[in-house]
Design an enzyme around this catalytic site. Structure first.
Site, PDB file in Angstrom:
ATOM      1  CB  CYS A 242      -0.837  -0.046   1.335  1.00 47.11           C
ATOM      2  SG  CYS A 242      -2.206  -1.175   1.375  1.00 47.11           S
ATOM      3  CB  ALA A 244       0.137   5.892  -3.246  1.00 48.78           C
ATOM      4  N   PRO A 245       1.349   7.870  -0.862  1.00 48.71           N
ATOM      5  CG  PRO A 245       1.899   9.906  -0.013  1.00 48.71           C
ATOM      6  CD  PRO A 245       1.208   8.593   0.251  1.00 48.71           C
ATOM      7  N   GLY A 246       4.251   6.979  -1.337  1.00 47.39           N
ATOM      8  CA  GLY A 246       5.550   6.653  -1.544  1.00 47.39           C
ATOM      9  C   GLY A 246       6.592   7.038  -0.522  1.00 47.39           C
ATOM     10  N   GLY A 247       6.177   7.575   0.778  1.00 49.53           N
ATOM     11  CA  GLY A 247       6.844   8.007   1.537  1.00 49.53           C
ATOM     12  C   GLY A 247       8.125   6.826   2.269  1.00 49.53           C
ATOM     13  CE  LYS A 248       4.875   4.503   6.804  1.00 49.05           C
ATOM     14  NZ  LYS A 248       3.859   5.432   6.202  1.00 49.05           N
ATOM     15  CG  ASP A 265      -1.914   2.697  -3.148  1.00 50.28           C
ATOM     16  OD1 ASP A 265      -1.209   2.887  -2.066  1.00 50.28           O
ATOM     17  OD2 ASP A 265      -3.037   3.413  -3.652  1.00 50.28           O
ATOM     18  CG  ASP A 291      -7.632  -4.218  -4.531  1.00 52.04           C
ATOM     19  OD1 ASP A 291      -7.294  -4.658  -3.578  1.00 52.04           O
ATOM     20  OD2 ASP A 291      -9.017  -3.932  -4.523  1.00 52.04           O
ATOM     21  CB  CYS A 361      -0.956   6.780  10.585  1.00 52.10           C
ATOM     22  SG  CYS A 361      -2.251   6.915   9.166  1.00 52.10           S
TER      23      CYS A 361
HETATM   24  C1  LIG Z   1      -1.698   4.896   4.594  1.00 59.21           C
HETATM   25  S1  LIG Z   1      -1.598   4.852   3.005  1.00 59.21           S
HETATM   26  C2  LIG Z   1      -0.155   4.405   2.705  1.00 59.21           C
HETATM   27  C3  LIG Z   1       0.868   5.346   2.801  1.00 59.21           C
HETATM   28  C4  LIG Z   1       2.316   4.918   2.276  1.00 59.21           C
HETATM   29  N1  LIG Z   1       2.754   3.653   2.735  1.00 59.21           N
HETATM   30  C5  LIG Z   1       3.340   6.147   2.546  1.00 59.21           C
HETATM   31  O1  LIG Z   1       4.155   5.800   3.246  1.00 59.21           O
HETATM   32  O2  LIG Z   1       3.397   7.062   1.915  1.00 59.21           O
HETATM   33  C6  LIG Z   1      -2.409   3.505   2.689  1.00 59.21           C
HETATM   34  C7  LIG Z   1      -2.562   3.287   0.849  1.00 59.21           C
HETATM   35  O3  LIG Z   1      -3.377   2.180   0.908  1.00 59.21           O
HETATM   36  C8  LIG Z   1      -3.887   2.160  -0.323  1.00 59.21           C
HETATM   37  N2  LIG Z   1      -4.840   1.035  -0.485  1.00 59.21           N
HETATM   38  C9  LIG Z   1      -6.075   0.881   0.160  1.00 59.21           C
HETATM   39  N3  LIG Z   1      -6.317  -0.235   0.010  1.00 59.21           N
HETATM   40  C10 LIG Z   1      -5.769  -0.987  -1.137  1.00 59.21           C
HETATM   41  C11 LIG Z   1      -5.806  -1.997  -1.806  1.00 59.21           C
HETATM   42  N4  LIG Z   1      -6.719  -3.249  -1.421  1.00 59.21           N
HETATM   43  N5  LIG Z   1      -4.706  -2.586  -2.543  1.00 59.21           N
HETATM   44  C12 LIG Z   1      -3.738  -1.596  -2.636  1.00 59.21           C
HETATM   45  N6  LIG Z   1      -3.567  -0.553  -1.996  1.00 59.21           N
HETATM   46  C13 LIG Z   1      -4.626   0.009  -1.550  1.00 59.21           C
HETATM   47  C14 LIG Z   1      -4.333   3.425  -0.573  1.00 59.21           C
HETATM   48  O4  LIG Z   1      -4.822   4.005  -1.772  1.00 59.21           O
HETATM   49  C15 LIG Z   1      -3.361   4.235   0.355  1.00 59.21           C
HETATM   50  O5  LIG Z   1      -2.557   5.035  -0.820  1.00 59.21           O
END
Ligand SMILES: C[S@@+](CC[C@H](N)C(=O)[O-])C[C@H]1O[C@@H](n2cnc3c(N)ncnc32)[C@H](O)[C@@H]1O
Length: 421
Positions: A242, A244-248, A265, A291, A361
């Site tokens: 998961c 986006a936006p790519g921080g980790k 993502d 997904d 978070c």
């Molecule tokens: C908490 S954010 C991730 C932040 C990211 N790890 C970062 O550090 O920038 C959760 C992400 O999960 C994605 N997401 C939610 N359900 C998902 C799924 N079933 N498959 C893939 N990505 C999913 C959302 O689009 C969102 O971008």
């Protein structure tokens, strides 16, 4: 445009249309400050208005209610002449085509100036007004953290610091601190993450030395603790499930060399941000818009997986105060169900002896501890590894950080290993 009118439009988008504040912000920095401030103090301000009007304003006049709340917020918290705030609120009624409300807004705000102490006393018995949180969230936080609940409410209502992650591939943290000091940006190092720098005051990213070529990124310290705990070796296949936006993802690429990282993502638009960040930081990885629930990697399982799961974001309320109005108690069970489903799917993509980090978070146990406990009880091959650290608090299945004023966000981390049967 009148700042109170801009703030009013942003606030209405949240309270009436259920939109996020981030996506609805318009206007000057003062307008943004008012919109953030009103949401941080929403419950207290709403109660104050209730004490000041003879009968509640009808739904169709939610804009006027928010205007009065913005005026009270300004009187209480903004360092600007009170009469200027009151006048601007009164003027904004014309822009809203509600000239009839001029007298009402003016009268209520002036009445507040006269009776402020009495009104503050009147709302002291109401937990929502005192904590500025909805009752369902108060109950959950108090149940999980009886001794820290008040500090959490307080931290959630204060603007967080601006925190940087230094790209150690380009320079050391000390070198970057010196570069900041040389252009009079006051900063200090973080306590927990070896990459974290706290700025004394927020600055525009284009003022940061070599931001455009990837010397540093904006990221809270709690998020900066994830990549280093992934224990990745050269040549490993890694999935950020998961991303986006790519921080980790970017931090993983800055920390470990010669790895094959897929940043996945389901949100195509947000995935573009991953690509932009990877490019700015001069890093490289494969991005996949899919997904996780249906994602089938071609002939590949992964040595390491990060599942930074979608959650209530209850650990980052100070950055997104709209969460207090947009989330409902009933969301938590649905989120936990999704989190468990995503964890099971991510697990199926993990090699034997591979490791998976589950993080959110959120500070609510139902989305963290309970998800991991349920998963482990159903999957005997899953073993939780302890996260030994000087920061946060260890729990049965992971480690958590609570939001702290002037320091990091609230976060949860768990590390699972897939044992060979
Ligand atoms: C908490 S954010 C991730 C932040 C990211 N790890 C970062 O550090 O920038 C959760 C992400 O999960 C994605 N997401 C939610 N359900 C998902 C799924 N079933 N498959 C893939 N990505 C999913 C959302 O689009 C969102 O971008």
């Amino acid at each position: 445009m009148n700042e109170y009118l801009s703030a009013n439009q942003s606030l209405l988008a949240v309270t009436d249309q259920g939109k996020s504040l981030d996506g609805s912000l318009t206007g000057s920095s003062l307008a943004r400050q008012i919109a953030f401030g009103v949401l941080r103090h929403y419950f207290e301000l709403a109660s104050k208005v209730d004490c000041l009007v003879s009968k509640p304003l009808p739904e169709k006049n939610a804009d006027i209610q928010l205007l009065i709340m913005s005026g009270i917020y300004s009187i209480d918290h903004l360092n600007r002449p009170v009469h200027a705030s009151v006048n601007a609120c009164v003027e904004a009624t014309s822009d809203l085509n509600k000239v009839w409300a001029k007298k009402l807004v003016n009268g209520v705000l002036r009445s507040y100036l006269r009776k402020k102490e009495q009104i503050v006393g009147q709302i002291q018995a109401d937990p929502e007004s005192v904590t500025n949180h909805p009752q369902w969230l108060i109950s959950r936080i108090e149940a999980a953290y009886p001794d820290q609940a008040l500090a959490i409410f307080e931290a959630n209502n204060v603007q967080p610091p601006m925190t940087l992650r230094v790209n150690l591939k380009q320079q050391s943290r000390e070198e970057y601190l010196e570069r900041l000091a040389s252009i009079d940006i006051d900063a200090c190092i973080g306590k927990h993450a070896p990459t974290a720098i706290y700025l004394s005051r927020p600055v525009a990213v284009d003022k940061l030395p070599n931001f455009d070529t990837g010397a540093a990124s904006v990221q809270d310290e709690a998020s900066q603790l994830v990549a280093p705990m992934m224990d990745i070796a050269a040549g490993m296949d890694v999935l950020d499930a998961c991303a986006a936006p790519g921080g980790k993802s970017c931090h993983i690429l800055e920390t470990f060399s010669d790895i094959n990282l897929i940043a996945l993502d389901k949100d195509k638009r947000r995935l573009e941000r991953v690509k932009e960040n990877v490019a700015r930081l001069q890093l490289n990885c494969q991005t996949v818009a899919d997904d996780l629930k249906t994602f089938e990697p071609p002939n590949q399982l992964f040595d390491r997986i990060l599942l930074d799961a979608p959650c209530s974001a209850s650990g980052i309320i100070r950055r997104h105060p709209d969460i207090k109005l947009l989330r409902r108690d009933t969301d938590i069970a649905k989120l936990a169900e999704t989190q468990l489903e995503l964890l099971a799917k991510a697990w199926s993509l993990l090699k034997e002896e591979g490791e998976l980090i589950y993080s959110t978070c959120s500070i609510l146990p139902d989305e963290n501890e309970m998800v991991v406990a349920t998963f482990c009880s159903e999957n005997p091959a899953a073993k939780t590894l302890s996260i030994d650290a000087q920061w946060g608090v260890g729990s049965a299945h992971g480690r958590y950080l609570l939001p702290v004023t002037g320091s990091s966000d609230g976060f949860f981390y768990a590390k699972l290993k897939k044992q060979t049967p």
